[in-house]
Design a protein around this motif. Structure first.
Motif, PDB file in Angstrom:
ATOM      1  N   MET A   1       0.841  -1.187   0.000  1.00 40.84           N
ATOM      2  CA  MET A   1       0.000   0.000   0.000  1.00 40.84           C
ATOM      3  C   MET A   1       0.881   1.244   0.000  1.00 40.84           C
ATOM      4  O   MET A   1       2.106   1.150  -0.016  1.00 40.84           O
ATOM      5  CB  MET A   1      -0.935  -0.021   1.213  1.00 40.84           C
ATOM      6  CG  MET A   1      -1.965  -1.139   1.162  1.00 40.84           C
ATOM      7  SD  MET A   1      -3.039  -1.236   2.622  1.00 40.84           S
ATOM      8  CE  MET A   1      -1.975  -2.154   3.738  1.00 40.84           C
ATOM      9  N   THR A   2       0.264   2.409   0.001  1.00 40.27           N
ATOM     10  CA  THR A   2       1.020   3.662   0.008  1.00 40.27           C
ATOM     11  C   THR A   2       0.609   4.513   1.201  1.00 40.27           C
ATOM     12  O   THR A   2      -0.546   4.466   1.635  1.00 40.27           O
ATOM     13  CB  THR A   2       0.794   4.474  -1.279  1.00 40.27           C
ATOM     14  OG1 THR A   2      -0.606   4.775  -1.412  1.00 40.27           O
ATOM     15  CG2 THR A   2       1.261   3.695  -2.502  1.00 40.27           C
TER      16      THR A   2
ATOM     17  N   VAL B   1      -3.686   4.198   5.044  1.00 35.56           N
ATOM     18  CA  VAL B   1      -3.525   2.745   5.006  1.00 35.56           C
ATOM     19  C   VAL B   1      -4.833   2.059   5.392  1.00 35.56           C
ATOM     20  O   VAL B   1      -5.209   1.038   4.791  1.00 35.56           O
ATOM     21  CB  VAL B   1      -2.378   2.299   5.935  1.00 35.56           C
ATOM     22  CG1 VAL B   1      -2.322   0.781   6.028  1.00 35.56           C
ATOM     23  CG2 VAL B   1      -1.051   2.840   5.423  1.00 35.56           C
TER      24      VAL B   1
ATOM     25  N   ARG C   1      -7.862   3.113   4.892  1.00 37.78           N
ATOM     26  CA  ARG C   1      -8.780   3.176   3.755  1.00 37.78           C
ATOM     27  C   ARG C   1      -8.404   2.145   2.694  1.00 37.78           C
ATOM     28  O   ARG C   1      -9.280   1.471   2.135  1.00 37.78           O
ATOM     29  CB  ARG C   1      -8.766   4.579   3.149  1.00 37.78           C
ATOM     30  CG  ARG C   1      -9.505   5.631   3.974  1.00 37.78           C
ATOM     31  CD  ARG C   1      -9.743   6.902   3.167  1.00 37.78           C
ATOM     32  NE  ARG C   1      -8.498   7.540   2.749  1.00 37.78           N
ATOM     33  CZ  ARG C   1      -7.859   8.450   3.464  1.00 37.78           C
ATOM     34  NH1 ARG C   1      -8.347   8.834   4.640  1.00 37.78           N
ATOM     35  NH2 ARG C   1      -6.746   9.003   3.016  1.00 37.78           N
ATOM     36  N   GLN C   2      -7.119   2.027   2.419  1.00 40.20           N
ATOM     37  CA  GLN C   2      -6.683   1.052   1.414  1.00 40.20           C
ATOM     38  C   GLN C   2      -6.937  -0.382   1.879  1.00 40.20           C
ATOM     39  O   GLN C   2      -7.330  -1.240   1.082  1.00 40.20           O
ATOM     40  CB  GLN C   2      -5.191   1.252   1.123  1.00 40.20           C
ATOM     41  CG  GLN C   2      -4.886   2.571   0.422  1.00 40.20           C
ATOM     42  CD  GLN C   2      -3.396   2.861   0.382  1.00 40.20           C
ATOM     43  OE1 GLN C   2      -2.660   2.223  -0.381  1.00 40.20           O
ATOM     44  NE2 GLN C   2      -2.946   3.789   1.206  1.00 40.20           N
TER      45      GLN C   2
ATOM     46  N   ALA D   1     -10.529  -1.125   1.441  1.00 37.00           N
ATOM     47  CA  ALA D   1     -10.846  -1.307   0.034  1.00 37.00           C
ATOM     48  C   ALA D   1     -10.441  -2.700  -0.432  1.00 37.00           C
ATOM     49  O   ALA D   1     -11.153  -3.334  -1.217  1.00 37.00           O
ATOM     50  CB  ALA D   1     -10.150  -0.240  -0.810  1.00 37.00           C
ATOM     51  N   LEU D   2      -9.307  -3.201   0.056  1.00 44.75           N
ATOM     52  CA  LEU D   2      -8.868  -4.548  -0.299  1.00 44.75           C
ATOM     53  C   LEU D   2      -9.843  -5.594   0.220  1.00 44.75           C
ATOM     54  O   LEU D   2     -10.170  -6.557  -0.464  1.00 44.75           O
ATOM     55  CB  LEU D   2      -7.470  -4.812   0.262  1.00 44.75           C
ATOM     56  CG  LEU D   2      -6.304  -4.126  -0.448  1.00 44.75           C
ATOM     57  CD1 LEU D   2      -5.020  -4.319   0.348  1.00 44.75           C
ATOM     58  CD2 LEU D   2      -6.143  -4.675  -1.858  1.00 44.75           C
TER      59      LEU D   2
END
Length: 225
Positions: free
Chosen positions: A140-141, A194, A196-197, A200-201
């Motif tokens: 992730m970013t 992170v 949020r990501q 989403a995953l």
């Protein structure tokens, strides 16, 4: 803030980079030399009260953080090793700068509030890049935020120079307080990115996120982070 000046910095450093490359100097040598000088200057000049002199020396060699990158690109040697070396040695320089201020203000500088704030900046300043690195290790970013490294260095070095020039210590105290707050906010911002990501995953594939052994309790990095 300073990251937006990268284009101008590249134009300034390109002739210097070309000259050093012609002399056979490697980008890695510039990275290591700059870090060593910053660490020595910060841990000698600051704890002995030479705030202005230390800041001037540190500022000159902090600029090598841009110079080595320009050299690597000009030589066609940009790659993961250079990025790793640069990021790792940055942590030494940052820790030495704030650590030097901690030593001075807990010692002869005799200002426990300023010393404590410098210590808070040192700790939070190490968590900010760790959050990004850990996120990238999980696929992730977590970049950005209101207190990136270049901005933190600009503010603390400017305030330290002013105090060394004769301004009251409260100038540095206020700046360190704002930096500690901004760093804490940046950590929270990156954690939110992170989260949020990760959500989403989960929504996309119904799993608990990227499969990474060290993401579980007791995993490889969980014991040292």
């Amino acid at each position: 803030m300073l990251n937006r000046l990268r284009g101008a910095m590249t134009r300034i450093f390109t002739p210097v980079a070309d000259a050093l490359l012609r002399l056979g100097v490697s980008p890695d040598a510039v990275t290591i030399t700059g870090t060593v000088v910053v660490v020595v200057a910060a841990l000698w000049a600051f704890p002995t009260g030479h705030l202005l002199a230390g800041t001037l020396v540190i500022t000159v060699f902090v600029l090598t953080d841009s110079l080595d990158g320009v050299m690597a690109r000009r030589a066609g040697r940009s790659g993961p090793w250079g990025a790793f070396l640069d990021s790792t040695l940055d942590r030494f320089g940052d820790a030495a700068i704030f650590g030097g201020l901690v030593l001075w203000f807990f010692g002869d500088g005799d200002d426990r509030l300023t010393a404590t704030l410098a210590l808070a900046c040192l700790i939070l300043g190490s968590v900010v890049p760790y959050a990004r690195a850990r996120a990238e290790g999980l696929g992730m970013t977590a970049s950005g935020g209101i207190a990136e490294r270049a901005d933190r260095l600009l503010l603390v070095l400017t305030a330290t120079a002013f105090v060394g020039f004769g301004l009251p210590v409260v100038v540095l105290t206020v700046v360190l307080a704002l930096l500690a707050l901004a760093s804490a906010i940046t950590v929270v911002q990156r954690m939110a990115m992170v989260r949020r990501q990760a959500r989403a995953l989960v929504a996309a594939d119904g799993t608990t996120g990227p499969a990474a052994p060290d993401a579980r309790p007791g995993g490889a990095e969980g014991t040292v982070a």
